[in-house]
Structures are given as structure tokens and as C-alpha cells.
Design a protein around this motif. Structure first.
Motif, short mmCIF file in Angstrom:
data_model
loop_
_atom_site.label_atom_id
_atom_site.label_comp_id
_atom_site.label_asym_id
_atom_site.label_seq_id
_atom_site.Cartn_x
_atom_site.Cartn_y
_atom_site.Cartn_z
N LEU A 195 0.85 -1.20 0.00
CA LEU A 195 0.00 0.00 0.00
C LEU A 195 0.88 1.24 0.00
N LEU A 196 1.91 1.20 0.80
CA LEU A 196 2.81 2.35 0.92
C LEU A 196 3.49 2.62 -0.41
N ALA A 197 3.83 1.54 -1.10
CA ALA A 197 4.49 1.68 -2.41
C ALA A 197 3.46 1.99 -3.49
N ARG A 198 2.22 2.01 -3.11
CA ARG A 198 1.10 2.26 -4.03
C ARG A 198 1.15 1.31 -5.24
N ASP A 199 1.49 0.08 -4.93
CA ASP A 199 1.52 -0.96 -5.96
C ASP A 199 0.21 -1.73 -5.91
N GLY A 200 -0.74 -1.28 -6.70
CA GLY A 200 -2.08 -1.85 -6.69
C GLY A 200 -2.13 -3.34 -6.96
N ASN A 201 -1.40 -3.76 -7.97
CA ASN A 201 -1.44 -5.18 -8.33
C ASN A 201 -0.88 -6.06 -7.21
N LEU A 202 0.23 -5.60 -6.65
CA LEU A 202 0.83 -6.37 -5.58
C LEU A 202 -0.09 -6.41 -4.36
N ALA A 203 -0.65 -5.27 -4.03
CA ALA A 203 -1.54 -5.22 -2.87
C ALA A 203 -2.71 -6.18 -3.03
N GLN A 204 -3.28 -6.19 -4.23
CA GLN A 204 -4.40 -7.10 -4.50
C GLN A 204 -3.96 -8.54 -4.34
N ALA A 205 -2.82 -8.86 -4.92
CA ALA A 205 -2.34 -10.24 -4.87
C ALA A 205 -2.08 -10.69 -3.44
N LEU A 206 -1.45 -9.79 -2.68
CA LEU A 206 -1.15 -10.14 -1.29
C LEU A 206 -2.42 -10.31 -0.47
N MET A 207 -3.34 -9.40 -0.72
CA MET A 207 -4.61 -9.48 0.03
C MET A 207 -5.36 -10.76 -0.34
N SER A 208 -5.34 -11.08 -1.60
CA SER A 208 -6.02 -12.29 -2.07
C SER A 208 -5.43 -13.52 -1.39
N ALA A 209 -4.11 -13.59 -1.37
CA ALA A 209 -3.44 -14.74 -0.75
C ALA A 209 -3.73 -14.78 0.75
N HIS A 210 -3.72 -13.61 1.34
CA HIS A 210 -3.97 -13.50 2.79
C HIS A 210 -5.35 -14.04 3.14
N LEU A 211 -6.33 -13.65 2.38
CA LEU A 211 -7.70 -14.08 2.67
C LEU A 211 -7.92 -15.52 2.26
N GLN A 212 -7.14 -15.96 1.29
CA GLN A 212 -7.27 -17.35 0.86
C GLN A 212 -6.99 -18.28 2.03
N GLY A 213 -6.01 -17.88 2.83
CA GLY A 213 -5.68 -18.70 3.99
C GLY A 213 -6.86 -18.84 4.93
N ALA A 214 -7.51 -17.71 5.19
CA ALA A 214 -8.67 -17.73 6.08
C ALA A 214 -9.79 -18.56 5.47
N GLU A 215 -9.96 -18.41 4.16
CA GLU A 215 -11.05 -19.13 3.49
C GLU A 215 -10.85 -20.64 3.61
N SER A 216 -9.61 -21.07 3.37
CA SER A 216 -9.34 -22.51 3.46
C SER A 216 -9.58 -23.01 4.88
N TYR A 217 -9.17 -22.18 5.83
CA TYR A 217 -9.33 -22.56 7.23
C TYR A 217 -10.80 -22.81 7.56
N TRP A 218 -11.63 -21.84 7.22
CA TRP A 218 -13.06 -21.97 7.54
C TRP A 218 -13.70 -23.07 6.72
N LYS A 219 -13.27 -23.16 5.48
CA LYS A 219 -13.83 -24.21 4.63
C LYS A 219 -13.51 -25.57 5.23
N GLY A 220 -12.29 -25.69 5.76
CA GLY A 220 -11.90 -26.94 6.38
C GLY A 220 -12.77 -27.25 7.59
N LEU A 221 -13.04 -26.23 8.38
CA LEU A 221 -13.85 -26.42 9.58
C LEU A 221 -15.28 -26.81 9.22
N ILE A 222 -15.78 -26.18 8.19
CA ILE A 222 -17.17 -26.41 7.80
C ILE A 222 -17.34 -27.72 7.08
N GLY A 223 -16.40 -27.95 6.16
CA GLY A 223 -16.51 -29.11 5.28
C GLY A 223 -16.59 -30.45 5.99
N GLY A 224 -15.51 -31.14 6.05
CA GLY A 224 -15.51 -32.48 6.61
C GLY A 224 -15.72 -32.47 8.11
#
Lengths: 230, 230
Positions: A195-224
Motif C-alpha cells: 500500500l505504501l508503495a502504491r503498488d495496486g497489483n501487488l496489494a491485491q495479490a497479497l490481500m487475495s493470498a492472505h484471505l485465501q488462507g482464512a477461506e481454506s481454514y473456515w472451509k476446512g472447519l465447515i466441510g468435513g
DNA sequence: TCCTCAGATCTGGTCATACCAAATTTGCGC
DNA sequence: GCGCAAATTTGGTATGACCAGATCTGAGGA
């Protein structure tokens, strides 16, 4: 907290004490049960009705709403400790991804020094919490909301701030694992740097990866079957 | 409509009759003004407080909230006819773009025959309205919300359905122009076809272009102070 | 036994009062 | 003007009452 406890207590009570057709106890019964006057109950019910949690039918009774309750309602339940349908948690995470990846992009263009300062403060507080071996629930929420705030779109912020509180009673579980907390914190730092570097693409990618972790976690809890220790 | 008129009337009244420090008339005064009992006023105030529109300070008075009100509050004002800050309209359009472009993509994967049928029904109703020379405010909202519903993410739908009503008092102006209504309708048809073909990229592109038109329109009306910052 | 229908009961909607205690305002004395 | 105590205002809460339609109950009839 000077929260309106009657409101959440009442909401929880209505769900536990409603008959098959969704009819709840009467106002007079509720008043007696909670040891307050009918007026107090009616005030709380007015709010619950505005949240589309209940429907008051004149001269008939109070009924749990069959249609979709508001997001505010979900947040209320989360605060009241009412178990939330796992599906809703997953849907919330999905919506968060939609919101925050875009927010990260917009924030790169619009964030001001004030936002950066807040983010630094939050990261500092996170560091302190980690050092003390505590969870990051509050700091996590603050960090993500500050990014939304940095979009300078107040409607965006209003929308997000409502349903973020839903996680408040879930996040402590998520952050109970020190390793996960540490990793999450480090990802926050990298997002901040993007964000500080105002690199939009990088920020999006990092945020996506960051939330992906949470998504997998919850999906794991919910799923099996629940294998994760809780 | 059996809407709670006291609620919106009260909200509007509070904004017109508050002193410099945001203090509004007392409960007793409000009760007298609206010709209802104090209990009725308190019920409405409880809702307004839950929406963070006002703050009730014990033994002091009722004050307009200085902090950000909820999205529900904005919707309430829109319904009550309280003029909305143009900035908020622009922000809402921006948020809509974020939501709906993504919704179009997700809907391509998840839409069911029920959703398609609803969309066809709405398009049919739109056609009838156009033939009758009427505006498409309601049909427009229904069309867009149905796409959100087709994502099968109920939280997504809850969030959107709240702030969509904000436009209800603005869209009639937008659709007052028959040419614009016709063009909008035809764009809806193309979006529907893309959804039916489950072409995610096309659906996103069409939705983006569709909303771009609305964005330019509102930006033009507002005068573009929002982007003047850059 | 089952159904019908009138009467008793219950329910939300609304209003009028009253009391409390803290916050505010008023006004007296300086 | 100013300080401070008394009078007033204000939200918070409780009680009781009345209305009229919805709902439930039970006696009487098929």
C-alpha cells in the motif's frame, strides 16, 4: 461495555423459545421473564423488527421472520453468542474477499498519511500482542477496516464495518494458534508495504493470498468432520 | 405501504429541529409534536439509535450522531425523502460496481433455472413498462438484485438489498428519459444472455459497461468533486 | 365422534401517569 | 460578571388501563 444486553438476550431467548410456527412468547411473558416492563420489551422488539429478525402481528403475536434477516441481525447474533450457521461464515469470508481485494487496490490510490499512520499503529499493537502471546482478533479487524477506510468511500466502510463484527466471536479461535497469528501479522506487514508503495497489483495479490488462507481454514472447519482442535 | 411512517417522519424532523450541538427536541416535545405517546417516540428512537442516527444520553437529551451512521440509516433517509449528500450517491455507485461486476461473474457459475426464470420475468415486466411509457426503477433494482441472488451468497444479497433501496428515490429521475430506459433495458438483455451462456468474462464486461453509464450520469450531476482530489 | 360457532381469553397497539436520579438551567447573592 | 445552590428538565423505567381483532375453548348439534 454499556451494550444493550436486553436486546441480545431477548434475541437469543426468542430463538430458544419459539413454537413450531415461529411464534414467540408474548410481550407480557417476555417482560416477566426478563424482569422488565413491557415498554422495555417493546423497545427491544422494535429494534429486532427493524432488523427483520421478528415480525409483530397486531393482536396475534410475535413471529420469527422466515425471510432473510438483515446483516445487522447476523452481527447481533454473533455478539449474543448465538451459533451462526457455518454457511453464513463461509459466505461472509467470500464477501470479504470481494470487498477487500478491491479495497486494497483502491487504497493504493487513495490512502493518505493518516491511513498509513493508523496502519502502523495497528501493526505496532499487533507486535505487542504477539510478544505477549495474545491473539490478534481486534487488531486483525482494525487492520482490514482501516484499508477499507483508506478507500475514502464511506458507504463502503459502513457496509464492511457492519459485518466485520460478525467475526469478533470467531476470530479468537482463529488466532488461538500463535503460528497462524504470526503468519497473519507478517502478511499484514507486506500488505502495508505494498500500500505504501502504491503498488495496486501487488496489494491485491497479497490481500487475495492472505484471505485465501482464512477461506481454506473456515472451509476446512465447515466441510468435513471437525478434526481441528478447538 | 404499511411502513412505519413515524420512524421516517421522526428522523426527518430531528434533522430539521436540532440545535447547533446536535441536540434534538426532548422525547416529550416530540411526542406532543407528532401527537403520539412518549412510548411511541421512544420505540422509534430506539430504532434510530440502533441505526446510529441518534445517541440518547441519560438525563441529558437526544443528540444526532456525529460519527458515521449505518447504511440502514441512509436507506431510511432515502425513503423519508431526506436529501442525501451527493457524495454518498457517488460512493454508492462505486460500491455497486464492485459488488455487481463480481456478482455477474459468480452468477455465471451458480445461477439456477429459477434465477433465469426470474430474470426473464423481470425483463418481461420491463418490456411492458417501456411499452406503457413508464420508468424502470423497480425493474432495474429487481434485475440487479436477482443477479446478486444468483450468486447463492445470502450475505452478499443481504448487504446489497439494504443499500439498493437508497436508489429508489433517485432512479425515477434516472429513468425519466425514455431513451436511457430503453438502452438500459437492452443492456440488461445482453447481460442476461451472457449469464445464460455462462460466459463470466463477457458478463463482467457487460455489467461494467452498464454501470459505467450510471456512474458517468451521477458524476455529471454531482459535478465531480469526488475525483477532484487527484 | 366430529364439526360448528358463539363466548371467553389472549395479544399487540397505544396512551396516561408517576417516580427516580442525574444533567442542565435558572437565578439569587455577592 | 461570577459562583453556587435551588428549581427544572430529561431520559429511564414501571404500572395500569382500554381497545379491537385474533385466537382459543367448549358446549351443543349433526
Amino acid at each position: 461495555m454499556k451494550e444493550n444486553s436486553l436486546l441480545s438476550d431477548l434475541a437469543a431467548h426468542l430463538f430458544s423459545n419459539s413454537s413450531g410456527n415461529g411464534r414467540t412468547p408474548s410481550e407480557r411473558e417476555l417482560a416477566e421473564h426478563f424482569g422488565v416492563s413491557r415498554g422495555q420489551v417493546r423497545e427491544a422488539l422494535a429494534i429486532l423488527e427493524a432488523m427483520r429478525i421478528v415480525e409483530r402481528r397486531a393482536k396475534s403475536g410475535i413471529y420469527l421472520t422466515t425471510t432473510e434477516a438483515s446483516v445487522e441481525a447476523m452481527a447481533l447474533f454473533a455478539r449474543a453468542g448465538v451459533p451462526l450457521d457455518p454457511i453464513l461464515i463461509y459466505e461472509t469470508v467470500e464477501l470479504r474477499k470481494i470487498h477487500e481485494i478491491k479495497a486494497a487496490e483502491l487504497a493504493c490510490d487513495r490512502a493518505t498519511e493518516e491511513n498509513y499512520q493508523h496502519l502502523r499503529d495497528i501493526l505496532g499493537a499487533s507486535e505487542a500482542k504477539l510478544a505477549a502471546g495474545e491473539g490478534l482478533a481486534r487488531e486483525d479487524r482494525d487492520f482490514h477496516l482501516e484499508i477499507v477506510r483508506a478507500t475514502k468511500n464511506s458507504v463502503f466502510h459502513r457496509v464492511c464495518s457492519v459485518y466485520y463484527v460478525m467475526g469478533e466471536h470467531r476470530l479468537p479461535i482463529y488466532f488461538a494458534d500463535p503460528a497462524r497469528s504470526r503468519r497473519s501479522h507478517e502478511e499484514h506487514i507486506r500488505i502495508y508495504e505494498a500500500l505504501l508503495a502504491r503498488d495496486g497489483n501487488l496489494a491485491q495479490a497479497l490481500m487475495s493470498a492472505h484471505l485465501q488462507g482464512a477461506e481454506s481454514y473456515w472451509k476446512g472447519l465447515i466441510g468435513g468432520p471437525a478434526t481441528a482442535a478447538e
